[in-house]
Design a protein around this motif. Structure first.
Motif, PDB file in Angstrom:
ATOM      1  N   ALA A  28       5.585   0.008  -1.996  1.00 37.31           N
ATOM      2  CA  ALA A  28       4.548  -1.013  -1.802  1.00 37.31           C
ATOM      3  C   ALA A  28       3.237  -0.646  -2.483  1.00 37.31           C
ATOM      4  CB  ALA A  28       4.313  -1.245  -0.314  1.00 37.31           C
ATOM      5  N   GLY A  29       3.281   0.290  -3.410  1.00 38.09           N
ATOM      6  CA  GLY A  29       2.057   0.713  -4.072  1.00 38.09           C
ATOM      7  C   GLY A  29       1.399   1.849  -3.325  1.00 38.09           C
ATOM      8  N   LEU A  30       0.325   2.354  -3.891  1.00 41.97           N
ATOM      9  CA  LEU A  30      -0.324   3.522  -3.320  1.00 41.97           C
ATOM     10  C   LEU A  30      -1.752   3.644  -3.809  1.00 41.97           C
ATOM     11  CD1 LEU A  30       0.830   6.717  -5.221  1.00 41.97           C
ATOM     12  CD2 LEU A  30       1.236   4.428  -6.039  1.00 41.97           C
ATOM     13  N   GLN A  89      13.964  14.980  -3.391  1.00 49.59           N
ATOM     14  CA  GLN A  89      13.797  15.604  -2.076  1.00 49.59           C
ATOM     15  C   GLN A  89      12.410  16.233  -1.948  1.00 49.59           C
ATOM     16  OE1 GLN A  89      17.261  18.112  -2.134  1.00 49.59           O
ATOM     17  NE2 GLN A  89      18.492  16.614  -1.019  1.00 49.59           N
ATOM     18  N   ASP A  90      11.940  16.869  -3.009  1.00 51.48           N
ATOM     19  CA  ASP A  90      10.596  17.455  -2.990  1.00 51.48           C
ATOM     20  C   ASP A  90       9.534  16.370  -2.834  1.00 51.48           C
ATOM     21  OD1 ASP A  90       8.579  19.584  -3.384  1.00 51.48           O
ATOM     22  OD2 ASP A  90       8.217  18.549  -5.288  1.00 51.48           O
ATOM     23  N   LEU A  91       9.693  15.269  -3.553  1.00 54.91           N
ATOM     24  CA  LEU A  91       8.730  14.169  -3.458  1.00 54.91           C
ATOM     25  C   LEU A  91       8.738  13.564  -2.056  1.00 54.91           C
ATOM     26  CD1 LEU A  91       9.328  12.421  -6.890  1.00 54.91           C
ATOM     27  CD2 LEU A  91       7.302  13.742  -6.199  1.00 54.91           C
ATOM     28  N   ARG A  92       9.908  13.428  -1.457  1.00 57.71           N
ATOM     29  CA  ARG A  92       9.992  12.896  -0.091  1.00 57.71           C
ATOM     30  C   ARG A  92       9.295  13.829   0.898  1.00 57.71           C
ATOM     31  NH1 ARG A  92      11.036   7.673  -0.678  1.00 57.71           N
ATOM     32  NH2 ARG A  92      13.016   7.240  -1.654  1.00 57.71           N
ATOM     33  N   THR A  93       9.438  15.123   0.715  1.00 57.00           N
ATOM     34  CA  THR A  93       8.760  16.089   1.582  1.00 57.00           C
ATOM     35  C   THR A  93       7.251  15.953   1.433  1.00 57.00           C
ATOM     36  OG1 THR A  93      10.614  17.621   1.472  1.00 57.00           O
ATOM     37  CG2 THR A  93       8.468  18.549   2.084  1.00 57.00           C
ATOM     38  N   ARG A  94       6.775  15.830   0.202  1.00 58.71           N
ATOM     39  CA  ARG A  94       5.339  15.644  -0.041  1.00 58.71           C
ATOM     40  C   ARG A  94       4.858  14.311   0.526  1.00 58.71           C
ATOM     41  NH1 ARG A  94       2.969  18.608  -4.494  1.00 58.71           N
ATOM     42  NH2 ARG A  94       4.432  20.168  -5.245  1.00 58.71           N
ATOM     43  N   GLN A  95       5.700  13.293   0.418  1.00 62.21           N
ATOM     44  CA  GLN A  95       5.347  11.979   0.951  1.00 62.21           C
ATOM     45  C   GLN A  95       5.217  12.041   2.477  1.00 62.21           C
ATOM     46  OE1 GLN A  95       8.318   8.884   0.662  1.00 62.21           O
ATOM     47  NE2 GLN A  95       6.748   7.344   0.226  1.00 62.21           N
ATOM     48  N   ARG A  96       6.116  12.753   3.143  1.00 60.92           N
ATOM     49  CA  ARG A  96       6.012  12.891   4.600  1.00 60.92           C
ATOM     50  C   ARG A  96       4.731  13.629   4.982  1.00 60.92           C
ATOM     51  NH1 ARG A  96      11.615  13.584   4.093  1.00 60.92           N
ATOM     52  NH2 ARG A  96      11.425  15.847   4.099  1.00 60.92           N
ATOM     53  N   ALA A  97       4.368  14.651   4.208  1.00 62.30           N
ATOM     54  CA  ALA A  97       3.118  15.382   4.473  1.00 62.30           C
ATOM     55  C   ALA A  97       1.921  14.446   4.283  1.00 62.30           C
ATOM     56  CB  ALA A  97       3.011  16.595   3.552  1.00 62.30           C
ATOM     57  N   TRP A  98       1.960  13.626   3.232  1.00 64.67           N
ATOM     58  CA  TRP A  98       0.890  12.642   3.020  1.00 64.67           C
ATOM     59  C   TRP A  98       0.810  11.690   4.210  1.00 64.67           C
ATOM     60  CZ3 TRP A  98       1.989   7.453   3.008  1.00 64.67           C
ATOM     61  CH2 TRP A  98       0.882   6.612   2.841  1.00 64.67           C
ATOM     62  N   PHE A  99       1.973  11.225   4.689  1.00 66.41           N
ATOM     63  CA  PHE A  99       1.999  10.294   5.809  1.00 66.41           C
ATOM     64  C   PHE A  99       1.369  10.913   7.057  1.00 66.41           C
ATOM     65  CE2 PHE A  99       4.366   9.043   9.690  1.00 66.41           C
ATOM     66  CZ  PHE A  99       3.756   7.821   9.875  1.00 66.41           C
ATOM     67  N   ARG A 100       1.706  12.149   7.352  1.00 66.06           N
ATOM     68  CA  ARG A 100       1.132  12.801   8.533  1.00 66.06           C
ATOM     69  C   ARG A 100      -0.389  12.874   8.426  1.00 66.06           C
ATOM     70  NH1 ARG A 100       5.770  15.930   7.929  1.00 66.06           N
ATOM     71  NH2 ARG A 100       4.642  17.581   6.870  1.00 66.06           N
ATOM     72  N   GLU A 118       0.000  -0.103   3.967  1.00 67.56           N
ATOM     73  CA  GLU A 118       0.863   1.076   3.951  1.00 67.56           C
ATOM     74  C   GLU A 118       2.174   0.899   4.712  1.00 67.56           C
ATOM     75  OE1 GLU A 118       0.605   3.386   1.946  1.00 67.56           O
ATOM     76  OE2 GLU A 118      -1.493   3.315   1.392  1.00 67.56           O
ATOM     77  N   MET A 119       2.279  -0.089   5.578  1.00 66.85           N
ATOM     78  CA  MET A 119       3.482  -0.228   6.411  1.00 66.85           C
ATOM     79  C   MET A 119       4.788  -0.255   5.617  1.00 66.85           C
ATOM     80  SD  MET A 119       3.370   0.150   9.592  1.00 66.85           S
ATOM     81  CE  MET A 119       2.016   1.308   9.595  1.00 66.85           C
ATOM     82  N   PRO A 120       4.882  -0.981   4.501  1.00 64.84           N
ATOM     83  CA  PRO A 120       6.148  -0.948   3.751  1.00 64.84           C
ATOM     84  C   PRO A 120       6.485   0.450   3.211  1.00 64.84           C
ATOM     85  CG  PRO A 120       4.846  -2.839   3.090  1.00 64.84           C
ATOM     86  CD  PRO A 120       3.955  -1.973   3.945  1.00 64.84           C
ATOM     87  N   ASN A 121       5.479   1.290   3.022  1.00 64.05           N
ATOM     88  CA  ASN A 121       5.720   2.671   2.599  1.00 64.05           C
ATOM     89  C   ASN A 121       6.065   3.560   3.785  1.00 64.05           C
ATOM     90  OD1 ASN A 121       5.118   2.233  -0.143  1.00 64.05           O
ATOM     91  ND2 ASN A 121       2.940   2.480   0.232  1.00 64.05           N
ATOM     92  N   VAL A 122       5.441   3.303   4.916  1.00 63.64           N
ATOM     93  CA  VAL A 122       5.586   4.153   6.089  1.00 63.64           C
ATOM     94  C   VAL A 122       6.936   3.962   6.777  1.00 63.64           C
ATOM     95  CG1 VAL A 122       4.642   4.587   8.399  1.00 63.64           C
ATOM     96  CG2 VAL A 122       3.105   4.373   6.444  1.00 63.64           C
ATOM     97  N   MET A 123       7.410   2.744   6.845  1.00 57.16           N
ATOM     98  CA  MET A 123       8.657   2.482   7.567  1.00 57.16           C
ATOM     99  C   MET A 123       9.841   3.288   7.023  1.00 57.16           C
ATOM    100  SD  MET A 123       7.561   0.793  10.032  1.00 57.16           S
ATOM    101  CE  MET A 123       9.104   0.444  10.847  1.00 57.16           C
ATOM    102  N   PRO A 124      10.063   3.347   5.712  1.00 57.77           N
ATOM    103  CA  PRO A 124      11.171   4.181   5.222  1.00 57.77           C
ATOM    104  C   PRO A 124      10.968   5.668   5.516  1.00 57.77           C
ATOM    105  CG  PRO A 124      10.449   2.667   3.512  1.00 57.77           C
ATOM    106  CD  PRO A 124       9.462   2.572   4.632  1.00 57.77           C
ATOM    107  N   ILE A 125       9.723   6.125   5.504  1.00 59.68           N
ATOM    108  CA  ILE A 125       9.440   7.529   5.806  1.00 59.68           C
ATOM    109  C   ILE A 125       9.828   7.823   7.250  1.00 59.68           C
ATOM    110  CG2 ILE A 125       7.629   9.273   6.056  1.00 59.68           C
ATOM    111  CD1 ILE A 125       6.069   7.741   3.875  1.00 59.68           C
ATOM    112  N   MET A 126       9.465   6.926   8.143  1.00 56.42           N
ATOM    113  CA  MET A 126       9.744   7.131   9.553  1.00 56.42           C
ATOM    114  C   MET A 126      11.231   7.067   9.861  1.00 56.42           C
ATOM    115  SD  MET A 126       6.545   5.068  11.228  1.00 56.42           S
ATOM    116  CE  MET A 126       7.134   5.283  12.892  1.00 56.42           C
TER     117      MET A 126
END
Length: 132
Positions: A28-30, A89-100, A118-126
């Motif tokens: 959803a952009g950033l 996998q590394d990018l997803r880990t960094r993305q989760r850290a960004w989300f927190r 941010e919700m469209p980005n956050v939902m897949p992370i969660m």
């Protein structure tokens, strides 16, 4: 269309390719801050600007949630397909850290506009487990 995207991809330098690949994890952009967090590169904002100049990324100035960058779905799919599983996998880990960090900084009365963006980005992370 894929040939046009491929041609544009081949015109990018390595830093621009890396940034474009990395930001595909944000469907959803950033913001530029999220790009820095996911790439680990303090110059990610400059790379985003270069990608905007090449018409691979669009910029949208928001009133309450700041400047956001988006990728059209065909470009996002192409760049995402360039990722190795290890890098994804590394990018997803960094993305989760960004989300927190993003969630921790929302405060008690977060901006509805920023949260909605941010919700469209956050939902897949969660929905991905496990959380580190």
């Amino acid at each position: 269309m894929e040939q046009v995207i491929d041609w544009s991809w081949n015109q990018l330098d390595e830093a621009q390719r890396s940034t474009l690949e990395a930001i595909t994890v944000f469907p959803a952009g950033l913001t530029a801050e999220a790009a820095v967090a996911v790439t680990g590169d303090a110059d990610a904002g400059l790379e985003l600007d270069a990608l905007v100049q090449r018409s691979l990324v669009s910029v949208h100035a928001g009133a309450g949630d700041g400047t956001r960058f988006t990728i059209t779905e065909p470009v996002r799919e192409f760049a995402h397909s360039q990722l190795s599983l290890e890098r994804l996998q590394d990018l997803r880990t960094r993305q989760r850290a960004w989300f927190r960090e993003w969630a921790a900084n929302l405060g008690t009365t977060p901006s509805l506009r920023a949260t909605q963006a941010e919700m469209p980005n956050v939902m897949p992370i969660m929905s991905r487990a496990p959380w580190p």
